[in-house]
Write an enzyme that holds these catalytic residues in place. Structure first.
Site, PDB file in Angstrom:
ATOM      1  N   ARG A 112       0.816  -1.214   0.000  1.00  0.00           N
ATOM      2  CA  ARG A 112       0.000   0.000   0.000  1.00  0.00           C
ATOM      3  C   ARG A 112       0.851   1.267   0.000  1.00  0.00           C
ATOM      4  NH1 ARG A 112      -4.034   0.111  -2.354  1.00  0.00           N
ATOM      5  NH2 ARG A 112      -2.985   1.841  -3.355  1.00  0.00           N
ATOM      6  N   LYS A 119       2.174  25.171  -3.162  1.00  0.00           N
ATOM      7  CA  LYS A 119       0.891  24.603  -2.730  1.00  0.00           C
ATOM      8  C   LYS A 119       0.988  23.081  -2.753  1.00  0.00           C
ATOM      9  CE  LYS A 119      -1.607  28.672  -4.331  1.00  0.00           C
ATOM     10  NZ  LYS A 119      -2.574  29.228  -5.303  1.00  0.00           N
ATOM     11  N   LYS A 149       4.179  39.889  -1.591  1.00  0.00           N
ATOM     12  CA  LYS A 149       2.775  39.848  -1.985  1.00  0.00           C
ATOM     13  C   LYS A 149       2.019  40.974  -1.296  1.00  0.00           C
ATOM     14  CE  LYS A 149       1.311  35.731  -3.008  1.00  0.00           C
ATOM     15  NZ  LYS A 149       0.808  34.340  -2.963  1.00  0.00           N
ATOM     16  N   GLU A 199       4.655  40.544  -6.539  1.00  0.00           N
ATOM     17  CA  GLU A 199       3.339  40.261  -7.102  1.00  0.00           C
ATOM     18  C   GLU A 199       2.620  41.573  -7.381  1.00  0.00           C
ATOM     19  OE1 GLU A 199       0.323  37.230  -5.400  1.00  0.00           O
ATOM     20  OE2 GLU A 199      -0.337  39.194  -4.674  1.00  0.00           O
ATOM     21  N   ASP A 237      -0.588  38.776 -11.339  1.00  0.00           N
ATOM     22  CA  ASP A 237      -1.579  37.935 -10.671  1.00  0.00           C
ATOM     23  C   ASP A 237      -2.990  38.157 -11.207  1.00  0.00           C
ATOM     24  OD1 ASP A 237      -2.300  36.025  -8.665  1.00  0.00           O
ATOM     25  OD2 ASP A 237      -3.092  37.672  -7.449  1.00  0.00           O
TER      26      ASP A 237
END
Length: 283
Positions: free
Chosen positions: A99, A134, A166, A194, A215
């Site tokens: 597994r 991510k 950001k 960004e 963005d």
């Protein structure tokens, strides 16, 4: 195989999670200690392969004398029905490791397969596909390895290898200029900024940005932004990129396109391990 990845530690921790305090009670009860198992791992879907050497490590961790034959190369595009690996060893060990081995290959091949689909869509445009941060916690190095097998280029590996300023960084610092100034004062060479509006481009460049992340801009706005930047720094399109939209984005002339769904949303590849006679499994 993967820089900075501790394969032995990963295998040990994954097996420990599965075995718990009681071990594989099914195999211990049902399978004689001296029984042998031979099997073939195969793909039920067309896939891009990733993770076979890691699967091999799971089997060898429980049976160092197992006979294992990897039948395809990492990163290979294979049709449904392709045999990927043949194994023979202690039946208890092979079934206990099965597994963990399959989960790894299914997950990584799923990422590699989705990635290749995006790479194919932008072929010939000159744009480069990037992954993102991510990723599932603890699996970043593996998942970014899988995107490379699918033909993408890794973006930042973490928070340490480039600054990415950001909107929240700008809000706390007070302005784009001040945020970039602080990053430069800290000696950071790669400063990604960004921007989500065209009027933010010149202030970011004047402050010293070395890379602009554009963005959530639609293609017509992106094309204008790329023209305005005029090759002064690399450009990156990001935000909501899908398979059906990436070609139009790539054709705007951006340097890079980053896609979070490569690691966020890739479905597991359909891969199984089936019992075979020992003479058939290992020739």
């Amino acid at each position: 195989m993967i820089a900075d990845f501790d394969l032995d530690r990963f295998v040990a921790a994954t097996l420990a999670e599965d075995l718990g305090q009681g071990g594989d009670i099914t195999s211990a009860a049902v399978i004689p200690a001296d029984a042998r198992f031979a099997g073939v791992m195969d793909s039920r879907d067309p896939i891009v392969v990733a993770g076979l050497p890691i699967a091999e490590a799971f089997f060898r961790a429980l049976d160092p004398d197992a006979v294992i034959d990897l039948l395809v190369e990492e990163g290979a595009r294979v049709p449904a029905g392709t045999d990927l690996m043949r194994i023979e060893g202690s039946a208890r060990a092979m079934l206990t490791a099965e597994r963990s081995a399959l989960n790894t290959v299914q997950h990584l091949s799923g990422i590699a397969t989705m990635t290749r689909g995006y790479v194919d869509k932008i072929m010939g445009t000159g744009a480069t596909l990037l992954d993102t941060r991510k990723t599932i916690p603890g699996l970043r190095l593996l998942e970014k390895y899988a995107t490379r097998m699918g033909g993408a280029t890794n973006h930042r590996m973490g928070l340490w290898d480039a600054a990415m300023i950001k909107d929240n960084h700008v809000a706390v610092a007070g302005s784009v200029e001040e945020a970039v100034r602080r990053a430069k004062a800290a000696g950071i060479a790669r400063i990604i900024v960004e921007v989500d509006r065209v009027d933010q481009i010149e202030p970011a460049l004047a402050a010293g940005a070395t890379h602009l992340l554009l963005d959530n801009m639609p293609p017509p706005i992106l094309r204008g932004a790329v023209t305005l930047i005029g090759g002064r720094v690399p450009t990156e399109a990001s935000g909501g990129v899908r398979l059906d939209t990436i070609r139009a984005i790539a054709e705007t002339g951006v340097t890079f396109i980053s896609v979070g769904r490569l690691t966020q949303s890739a479905p597991a590849a359909d891969i199984g391990l089936d019992f075979a006679t020992i003479s058939a499994a290992i020739g």
